[in-house]
Every structure is written in structure tokens, then in C-alpha cells.
Design a protein around this motif. Structure first.
Motif, PDB file in Angstrom:
ATOM      1  N   ARG A 217      -4.186  -7.558   0.875  1.00 22.54           N
ATOM      2  CA  ARG A 217      -3.747  -9.001   0.929  1.00 22.54           C
ATOM      3  C   ARG A 217      -4.766  -9.727   0.168  1.00 22.54           C
ATOM      4  O   ARG A 217      -5.994  -9.560   0.193  1.00 22.54           O
ATOM      5  CB  ARG A 217      -3.469  -9.302   2.340  1.00 22.54           C
ATOM      6  CG  ARG A 217      -2.462  -8.644   3.094  1.00 22.54           C
ATOM      7  CD  ARG A 217      -2.334  -9.163   4.515  1.00 22.54           C
ATOM      8  NE  ARG A 217      -3.333  -8.904   5.400  1.00 22.54           N
ATOM      9  CZ  ARG A 217      -4.363  -9.848   5.576  1.00 22.54           C
ATOM     10  NH1 ARG A 217      -3.905 -11.240   5.218  1.00 22.54           N
ATOM     11  NH2 ARG A 217      -5.503  -9.945   6.192  1.00 22.54           N
TER      12      ARG A 217
ATOM     13  N   GLY B 134      -6.425  -0.347   2.889  1.00 18.58           N
ATOM     14  CA  GLY B 134      -5.534  -1.814   2.488  1.00 18.58           C
ATOM     15  C   GLY B 134      -6.982  -2.654   2.853  1.00 18.58           C
ATOM     16  O   GLY B 134      -8.284  -2.470   3.016  1.00 18.58           O
TER      17      GLY B 134
ATOM     18  N   PRO C 103      -6.232  -9.176  11.243  1.00 18.98           N
ATOM     19  CA  PRO C 103      -4.994  -8.592  11.420  1.00 18.98           C
ATOM     20  C   PRO C 103      -3.917  -9.675  11.722  1.00 18.98           C
ATOM     21  O   PRO C 103      -2.886  -9.121  11.643  1.00 18.98           O
ATOM     22  CB  PRO C 103      -5.158  -7.385  12.385  1.00 18.98           C
ATOM     23  CG  PRO C 103      -6.573  -7.985  13.513  1.00 18.98           C
ATOM     24  CD  PRO C 103      -7.634  -8.507  12.312  1.00 18.98           C
ATOM     25  N   GLN C 104      -4.550 -10.736  12.395  1.00 20.32           N
ATOM     26  CA  GLN C 104      -3.313 -11.845  12.774  1.00 20.32           C
ATOM     27  C   GLN C 104      -2.958 -12.712  11.619  1.00 20.32           C
ATOM     28  O   GLN C 104      -1.637 -13.150  11.561  1.00 20.32           O
ATOM     29  CB  GLN C 104      -4.092 -12.990  13.635  1.00 20.32           C
ATOM     30  CG  GLN C 104      -4.702 -12.409  14.939  1.00 20.32           C
ATOM     31  CD  GLN C 104      -5.132 -13.576  15.624  1.00 20.32           C
ATOM     32  OE1 GLN C 104      -5.652 -14.446  15.233  1.00 20.32           O
ATOM     33  NE2 GLN C 104      -5.046 -13.328  17.158  1.00 20.32           N
ATOM     34  N   SER C 105      -3.162 -12.000  10.258  1.00 16.07           N
ATOM     35  CA  SER C 105      -2.512 -12.702   9.022  1.00 16.07           C
ATOM     36  C   SER C 105      -2.086 -11.631   8.146  1.00 16.07           C
ATOM     37  O   SER C 105      -2.011 -11.416   7.054  1.00 16.07           O
ATOM     38  CB  SER C 105      -3.646 -13.479   8.035  1.00 16.07           C
ATOM     39  OG  SER C 105      -4.591 -12.465   7.816  1.00 16.07           O
ATOM     40  N   ARG C 106      -1.734 -10.572   8.918  1.00 15.78           N
ATOM     41  CA  ARG C 106      -1.186  -9.409   8.341  1.00 15.78           C
ATOM     42  C   ARG C 106       0.077  -9.504   7.358  1.00 15.78           C
ATOM     43  O   ARG C 106       0.288  -8.595   6.689  1.00 15.78           O
ATOM     44  CB  ARG C 106      -0.736  -8.416   9.373  1.00 15.78           C
ATOM     45  CG  ARG C 106       0.192  -8.614  10.416  1.00 15.78           C
ATOM     46  CD  ARG C 106       0.119  -7.346  11.583  1.00 15.78           C
ATOM     47  NE  ARG C 106       1.168  -7.965  12.516  1.00 15.78           N
ATOM     48  CZ  ARG C 106       0.768  -8.699  13.523  1.00 15.78           C
ATOM     49  NH1 ARG C 106      -0.551  -9.075  13.715  1.00 15.78           N
ATOM     50  NH2 ARG C 106       1.481  -8.900  14.385  1.00 15.78           N
ATOM     51  N   PHE C 107       0.742 -10.575   7.543  1.00 17.64           N
ATOM     52  CA  PHE C 107       1.975 -10.887   6.812  1.00 17.64           C
ATOM     53  C   PHE C 107       1.762 -11.962   6.001  1.00 17.64           C
ATOM     54  O   PHE C 107       2.715 -12.593   5.466  1.00 17.64           O
ATOM     55  CB  PHE C 107       3.306 -11.022   7.662  1.00 17.64           C
ATOM     56  CG  PHE C 107       4.507 -10.838   6.994  1.00 17.64           C
ATOM     57  CD1 PHE C 107       4.841  -9.417   6.161  1.00 17.64           C
ATOM     58  CD2 PHE C 107       5.536 -11.705   7.001  1.00 17.64           C
ATOM     59  CE1 PHE C 107       6.005  -9.370   5.451  1.00 17.64           C
ATOM     60  CE2 PHE C 107       6.880 -11.673   6.379  1.00 17.64           C
ATOM     61  CZ  PHE C 107       6.867 -10.379   5.700  1.00 17.64           C
TER      62      PHE C 107
ATOM     63  N   SER D 145      -8.460  -7.108   3.015  1.00 15.93           N
ATOM     64  CA  SER D 145      -8.227  -8.533   2.642  1.00 15.93           C
ATOM     65  C   SER D 145      -9.382  -9.195   1.360  1.00 15.93           C
ATOM     66  O   SER D 145     -10.344  -8.663   1.524  1.00 15.93           O
ATOM     67  CB  SER D 145      -8.363  -9.312   3.917  1.00 15.93           C
ATOM     68  OG  SER D 145      -8.124 -10.585   3.468  1.00 15.93           O
TER      69      SER D 145
ATOM     70  N   ASP E 174     -13.685  -3.534   3.856  1.00 18.47           N
ATOM     71  CA  ASP E 174     -12.306  -3.969   4.456  1.00 18.47           C
ATOM     72  C   ASP E 174     -12.013  -5.478   4.008  1.00 18.47           C
ATOM     73  O   ASP E 174     -10.946  -5.940   3.782  1.00 18.47           O
ATOM     74  CB  ASP E 174     -12.380  -3.827   5.869  1.00 18.47           C
ATOM     75  CG  ASP E 174     -12.515  -2.648   6.631  1.00 18.47           C
ATOM     76  OD1 ASP E 174     -11.593  -1.934   6.602  1.00 18.47           O
ATOM     77  OD2 ASP E 174     -13.589  -2.553   7.219  1.00 18.47           O
TER      78      ASP E 174
ATOM     79  N   THR F 116       0.167 -13.459   2.314  1.00 16.12           N
ATOM     80  CA  THR F 116      -0.576 -13.029   1.213  1.00 16.12           C
ATOM     81  C   THR F 116       0.062 -13.860   0.154  1.00 16.12           C
ATOM     82  O   THR F 116       1.094 -14.565  -0.153  1.00 16.12           O
ATOM     83  CB  THR F 116      -0.456 -11.449   0.787  1.00 16.12           C
ATOM     84  OG1 THR F 116      -1.460 -11.180  -0.282  1.00 16.12           O
ATOM     85  CG2 THR F 116       0.975 -11.252   0.098  1.00 16.12           C
TER      86      THR F 116
ATOM     87  N   GLN G  26     -11.728 -10.501  16.524  1.00 15.22           N
ATOM     88  CA  GLN G  26     -10.642 -10.640  15.627  1.00 15.22           C
ATOM     89  C   GLN G  26     -11.166  -9.604  14.363  1.00 15.22           C
ATOM     90  O   GLN G  26     -10.609  -9.173  13.787  1.00 15.22           O
ATOM     91  CB  GLN G  26     -10.395 -11.870  14.888  1.00 15.22           C
ATOM     92  CG  GLN G  26      -9.901 -12.879  16.003  1.00 15.22           C
ATOM     93  CD  GLN G  26      -9.423 -14.093  15.166  1.00 15.22           C
ATOM     94  OE1 GLN G  26      -8.738 -14.100  14.258  1.00 15.22           O
ATOM     95  NE2 GLN G  26     -10.007 -15.289  15.693  1.00 15.22           N
TER      96      GLN G  26
ATOM     97  N   GLY H  14      -1.391  -2.362   0.095  1.00 14.77           N
ATOM     98  CA  GLY H  14      -2.068  -2.807   1.266  1.00 14.77           C
ATOM     99  C   GLY H  14      -3.044  -4.044   1.208  1.00 14.77           C
ATOM    100  O   GLY H  14      -3.614  -3.985   2.313  1.00 14.77           O
TER     101      GLY H  14
END
Length: 253
Positions: free
Chosen positions: A172, A127, A228-232, A129, A78, A234, A2, A170
């Protein structure tokens, strides 16, 4: 994997919950700089995907340098994981200004200014996290934890505010609120009970899942929020407590 190829700074990643996060990040392919006051364990010092950065996160003036050095060593950034923190018990009758300030400096001020310093590095990579480790005590509390609970509630609020401000770049921003996790700190606390084994049993019985958490349980959540699995996702605080705060207390029949 991941987190394959991702570059992460984890504060306090050498022990406890931080070690659980670090181990899972490494398993998922990340390269990591660990920033903390104490030296890393020998196995981590030898790990090819881990670098150590000795840092006093209560020193606000040093924080930009810490983040810049981590990004320079990694070749970018990142993910920022704000894990380092402290907890002590103090009655509100006895709490001193110095104790309050020390708690806030590490648990709340450092995450804010680590995030601030990380913004340009994260944005440069398109972007990224930010994951902060809050606590269920930012939602409920135990006796003697006024300063700790305030710091963690503040961290949850900071998470929401940063998510709103940084979404356009971008970036989160999320938090994890762990419950009872089997760490050295928890073991030391439980050792203060007259019957530590009985205390553990009583605490486990309060959890619908019937056990305390492991550092890797928090690591799994951190991997999800970093990747990336939590890209939406925040602005959220994910409670990871085995259902402890969901279950209302009732007398035993």
C-alpha cells in the motif's frame, strides 16, 4: 500496539516531523532504522529499538545500498516512511537550475527510488506500507514556493501511481499532507517576522481548530497508514492541517 513487531525505515526521522513519526512508531512497538545526513540526538542513539544510518539521499546511486542495509539490520522491512525533504523560498525570476534540481533530488527523486529499492523487501514480508510526507503546498501554495510546491505535488502524484502499480504485490502507498506544524523550521521562518508572536496568532486564527499542528499529529496519521487498521487504504493523500485548507478566507467583521 498498532505496529508491534513491525520493521520500519524512516528517512529524516531524527528531528521535526520525522521525530514525531519516529516517537509514535516506537510507542506503537516498531523497530526502526533512521536514515539521514546528520547524526541522531543522543537519546535516540541509546534507544534499543532505533538504529542510525548516515545517508545522503540526494545521491541516487547510494539509495539501493541504504535500503538494503536498513533491511539487513532489521531482518526485513514492513514500512518505508519517506519523510526527508527540504524547503526554500525563491522567486521564479531568480530560481536556478541547480536549486530546482536539488529540491527535486531530495523531495521527489529520493522517495521514488527508495520505494523501488524497498519493493523486494516489502514483498518478501507479504506486502507492506509506503508512507510519504507531502504537503498542503502540493495542493495550494505560497509565494516563492514554485520548486517546493512542484516537488510535493509530484510526490502526491507519485503516491497514486505507485499505489496502482504495487497493489497486486500487497504494498500500500499513501501520503500525508501536513499543514502548519510546530517544528524548528517553522519557528525559524516565523522568527523572520517583525512580530513573531502576532504572526503565530494570525496563523492560528486561520485554523478552525485554533492551533498549529504538532509533529505527533503527523506521527498519529503515519501510524494509521503504516499499520493494519488502514489495510484497505491506498493511493490516498491524507491532509492533516487542522482544517486550514478547508476554510475559505473572509474579511473580519
Amino acid at each position: 500496539m498498532q505496529l508491534q513487531g513491525m520493521l520500519a525505515l524512516i528517512t529524516g526521522g531524527g528531528h521535526g516531523i520525522g521525530r514525531g513519526i519516529l516517537d509514535r512508531f516506537l510507542e506503537e512497538g516498531a523497530t526502526v532504522v533512521v536514515a539521514q545526513r546528520r547524526p541522531l540526538p543522543a537519546d535516540l542513539e541509546r534507544h534499543p529499538a532505533v538504529q542510525s544510518l548516515q545517508a545522503d539521499l540526494t545521491d541516487a546511486a547510494a539509495i539501493p545500498r541504504i535500503v538494503d542495509e536498513a533491511a539487513e539490520r532489521l531482518g526485513g522491512l514492513d514500512v518505508l516512511v519517506n519523510n526527508a525533504g527540504m524547503m526554500f523560498e525563491r522567486s521564479p525570476h531568480e530560481l536556478t537550475v541547480a536549486e530546482w534540481d536539488r529540491m527535486m533530488a531530495l523531495n521527489l527523486r529520493a522517495p521514488m527510488f527508495l520505494a523501488q529499492a524497498a519493493i523486494p523487501h516489502l514483498a518478501r514480508r507479504g506486502g507492506g506500507s509506503i508512507v510519504s510526507i507531502g504537503s498542503v503546498e502540493g495542493i495550494g501554495t505560497n509565494p516563492g514556493h514554485a520548486a517546493y510546491s512542484a516537488s510535493k505535488a509530484g510526490l502526491h502524484g507519485l503516491t497514486r501511481a505507485l499505489a496502482v502499480d504495487l497493489g497486486a504485490e500487497g504494498i500500500r502507498v499513501n501520503a500525508i499532507a501536513p499543514g502548519w506544524i510546530r517544528t524548528d523550521l517553522a519557528q525559524d521562518y516565523l522568527a523572520g517576522f517583525a512580530d513573531p508572536a502576532a504572526a503565530v496568532g494570525e496563523i492560528e486564527a486561520l485554523h478552525p481548530l485554533g492551533r498549529l499542528g504538532a509533529p505527533e499529529d503527523i506521527g498519529d496519521a503515519a501510524v494509521f497508514l503504516a499499520g493494519p487498521q488502514s489495510r484497505f487504504v491506498t493511493g490516498q493523500t491524507m491532509v492533516v492541517d487542522g482544517g486550514r485548507t478547508t476554510r475559505l478566507p473572509m474579511p473580519q467583521r
